[in-house]
Design a protein around this motif. Structure first.
Motif, short mmCIF file in Angstrom:
data_model
loop_
_atom_site.label_atom_id
_atom_site.label_comp_id
_atom_site.label_asym_id
_atom_site.label_seq_id
_atom_site.Cartn_x
_atom_site.Cartn_y
_atom_site.Cartn_z
N TYR A 75 0.82 -1.53 -0.05
CA TYR A 75 0.06 -0.24 -0.26
C TYR A 75 1.08 0.96 0.10
CZ TYR A 75 1.17 1.57 4.28
OH TYR A 75 1.65 1.98 5.82
N THR A 105 0.01 5.14 -0.94
CA THR A 105 -0.80 6.02 -0.39
C THR A 105 0.73 6.02 1.03
OG1 THR A 105 -2.35 7.25 0.64
CG2 THR A 105 -2.26 4.48 0.82
N THR A 144 -1.10 5.70 7.71
CA THR A 144 -1.72 6.96 8.05
C THR A 144 -1.27 8.08 8.86
OG1 THR A 144 -2.67 5.53 9.80
CG2 THR A 144 -3.87 5.41 8.04
N GLU A 184 -0.22 11.04 7.27
CA GLU A 184 -0.88 12.06 6.78
C GLU A 184 -0.93 13.48 7.31
OE1 GLU A 184 -2.34 11.27 3.61
OE2 GLU A 184 -2.96 9.65 3.48
N HIS A 238 -6.62 11.03 2.29
CA HIS A 238 -5.74 10.13 1.75
C HIS A 238 -4.28 10.97 0.83
CE1 HIS A 238 -8.17 7.24 3.53
NE2 HIS A 238 -9.14 7.87 2.90
N TRP A 247 -2.22 10.56 -2.69
CA TRP A 247 -1.79 9.37 -3.50
C TRP A 247 -0.42 9.88 -3.84
CZ3 TRP A 247 -5.06 5.87 -2.08
CH2 TRP A 247 -6.74 5.68 -1.63
N PRO A 290 -2.90 -1.17 5.21
CA PRO A 290 -2.62 -0.66 5.84
C PRO A 290 -2.63 -1.07 7.48
CG PRO A 290 -3.69 1.06 4.10
CD PRO A 290 -3.81 -0.77 3.79
N ASN A 344 -6.69 2.82 9.53
CA ASN A 344 -6.58 1.64 8.69
C ASN A 344 -7.21 1.15 7.83
OD1 ASN A 344 -3.56 2.75 8.89
ND2 ASN A 344 -3.70 0.93 11.09
N GLN A 387 -10.02 2.33 6.47
CA GLN A 387 -11.01 3.45 6.14
C GLN A 387 -9.84 4.25 4.66
OE1 GLN A 387 -13.56 5.14 5.69
NE2 GLN A 387 -14.25 3.18 7.57
N LYS A 388 -8.21 3.87 5.42
CA LYS A 388 -7.19 4.55 4.12
C LYS A 388 -7.54 2.59 2.90
CE LYS A 388 -3.91 6.45 4.43
NZ LYS A 388 -3.80 7.36 3.50
#
Length: 522
Positions: free
Chosen positions: A120, A124, A127, A130, A136, A138, A168, A193, A195-196
């Motif tokens: 991953y 991206t 988490t 970020e 997110h 990219w 994630p 994680n 949701q990502k």
């Protein structure tokens, strides 16, 4: 000239394979009852290979089991050559490991599908990195690599299956397969994680929705987690799998918002094989994946998946298997194909001989291994950089050792019990003969081995090689003519002996004959 001959050998094996097996498909891959079909409704048996070690390094692939996860391997390299050169190393790794020549070769050998194990973090940010919580970022690196791979697959009419191998946070307690850092929340311990993961699949589906040579989305590789009982670290005893099913349903919903074309592949807990509480399926275009390692190749070993297929009217796919002997490979694939089950092998290349391609281990790399295992001195930064650059060059297909016996076991030997010469020898004074040059063919046809496979995941079954007796029909050449009158005895320093009677018998006495690298006898 040497490289040209190697390519000719690759193509030669390929042509033999393609005489009996075609690697074509048309349109989006679909689930139709218990089968996978193309646009015309023609049954497709996937014969695939996984690209392990490209986007995600697992320590064992490079004799680094003591380090395990990729982030630890990267830290070890960083300690030797610094952060800037480490980043450059990983950029070159991605450029060198898998290229168009790899896909061209695999298509020529007979593979009609490729499984891409994705990390991953090439697509991206983690988490915790970020800039804005819940959003997110990219990264183009992973998408660009996937675009190139898809182009190579499409050019060869080979399906590409996207496999989220490292989610994630990491999806299990087997740390290396998902590059998991146990000091941080796992996929199952972090809503962020999860949701990502959902967002990543939506992004991938949006990008590839209209590409028919994307064969499907393998949405979470080998979950292994005890949701009900933390002591069930592999998830093999789990009875409900509620969090796993919930997340897979949410991923499917996100994919279907932007892509109604592609097959969705799910895996159970317990490394893909525990479907308790997960079924029935929730989408009309779905397949079940299971993984098979180190067990017997009989119907009993796959019966529970056959039952799931028949009960829920859904295709099943052997999404990952391998890491064994040629005999085991042939038997496993034969078992799959007798039951109309597609398969995907693991993996194209690593350090070791039971793959189509072998990454060479150099004296310099042995020096790094000794240092990282606490058995050798630390190399200088300059020396470490030289060794790592050498490794990067050895990743390339043209610098790999090709193992035609593995490819032959995966394809031709599944269909035929006939043997073929592995090599042609000319017997002259002081001729050196390699013990592993017995014929290409099945166990008991090309050779006999008292210990021909590993059953390391079968409780109570041990495999200890006590000797090898091999019969072969290799044609021997003496002074330019075929001969059956000359016998040759070769001995290795450790006492392993081999007697050749041309066109008659070959007898080998040594440990794990099928597993030996090419060795010179004296």
């Amino acid at each position: 000239m040497i490289f040209r001959k190697r390519i000719q050998l690759l193509v030669g094996v390929a042509l033999a394979t393609l005489c009996s097996l075609t690697a074509s498909g048309q349109g989006y891959l679909k689930a139709q009852g218990t089968q996978l079909v193309d646009r015309a409704g023609k049954k497709i048996i996937l014969r695939g290979m996984g690209l392990g070690g490209w986007m995600l390094q697992e320590g064992y692939m490079f004799r680094l089991s003591n380090l395990g996860q990729q982030y630890r391997i990267k830290a070890a390299i960083n300690e030797l050559i610094g952060p800037e050169k480490t980043e450059a190393f990983y950029t070159r790794w991605l450029n060198n490991h898998t290229r168009k020549i790899d896909i061209d070769s695999m298509a020529a050998w007979g593979f009609n599908s490729i499984r891409l194990p994705m990390h991953y973090n090439l697509y991206t940010l983690p988490t915790e990195q970020e800039p804005v919580t819940g959003q997110h970022t990219w990264l183009e690196t992973g998408f660009a690599l996937t675009d190139s791979l898809l182009n190579w697959c499409e050019a060869n009419q080979v399906y590409l299956i996207l496999d989220l191998h490292a989610t994630p946070g990491g999806q299990g307690n087997d740390l290396a397969i998902s590059d998991r850092d146990p000091s941080k929340p796992s996929l199952w311990q972090s809503e962020a994680n999860q949701q990502k993961t959902i967002a990543l699949w939506r992004k991938l589906a949006e990008r590839y929705a209209n590409h028919p040579w994307i064969g499907g989305y393998d949405i979470i590789n080998e979950p292994n987690w005890g949701f009900e009982d933390p002591k069930d670290v592999r998830g093999t005893a789990e009875k409900k799998n509620i969090p796993l099913r919930k997340l897979m349903v949410e991923i499917t919903q996100a994919i279907r918002e932007v892509d109604k074309n592609h097959l969705i592949i799910i895996e159970g807990n317990g490394f893909g094989n525990n479907y308790e509480g997960i079924l029935p399926t929730w989408d009309s275009n779905m397949a079940l994946s299971f993984h098979k390692y180190g067990n017997f190749n009989n119907q009993e070993s796959i019966q529970k998946f056959l039952t799931l297929r028949d009960t829920y009217k859904v295709p099943i796919w052997l999404g990952e298997s391998g890491e064994n002997s040629n005999t085991w490979f042939t038997d496993a694939i034969g078992l799959m194909e007798r039951h109309d089950i597609g398969w995907c092998w693991w993996q194209e290349k690593k350090m070791g001989i039971n793959n189509p391609l072998e990454i060479k281990v150099t004296p310099g790399y042995e020096q790094l291994l000794a240092y990282w295992s606490g058995k050798g001195a630390k190399p200088s930064a300059a020396e470490a950089e030289r060794i790592l650059n050498e490794l990067l060059e050895n990743l390339k297909l043209e610098n790999n050792r090709f193992h035609p016996d593995v490819v032959d076991a995966l394809f031709r030997q599944v269909q035929s019990s006939q043997t073929r010469p592995f090599a042609t020898h000319q017997l002259r004074k002081n001729t050196v003969i390699k013990a592993v040059d017995f014929d290409l063919g099945r166990q008991r046809s090309a050779y006999f081995d008292t210990d021909s496979a590993s059953y390391h995941y079968t409780p109570g079954v041990n495999t200890v090689a006590t000797g090898v007796a091999s019969t072969a029909t290799t044609v021997w050449i003496l002074n330019g003519k075929e001969t059956d009158t000359t016998s040759v005895i070769a001995k290795r320093a450790n006492g392993c002996s081999i007697r050749f009677r041309p066109k008659k018998r070959v007898r080998i006495n040594c440990l794990f004959g099928w597993l030996h690298p090419v060795e010179h006898f004296q």
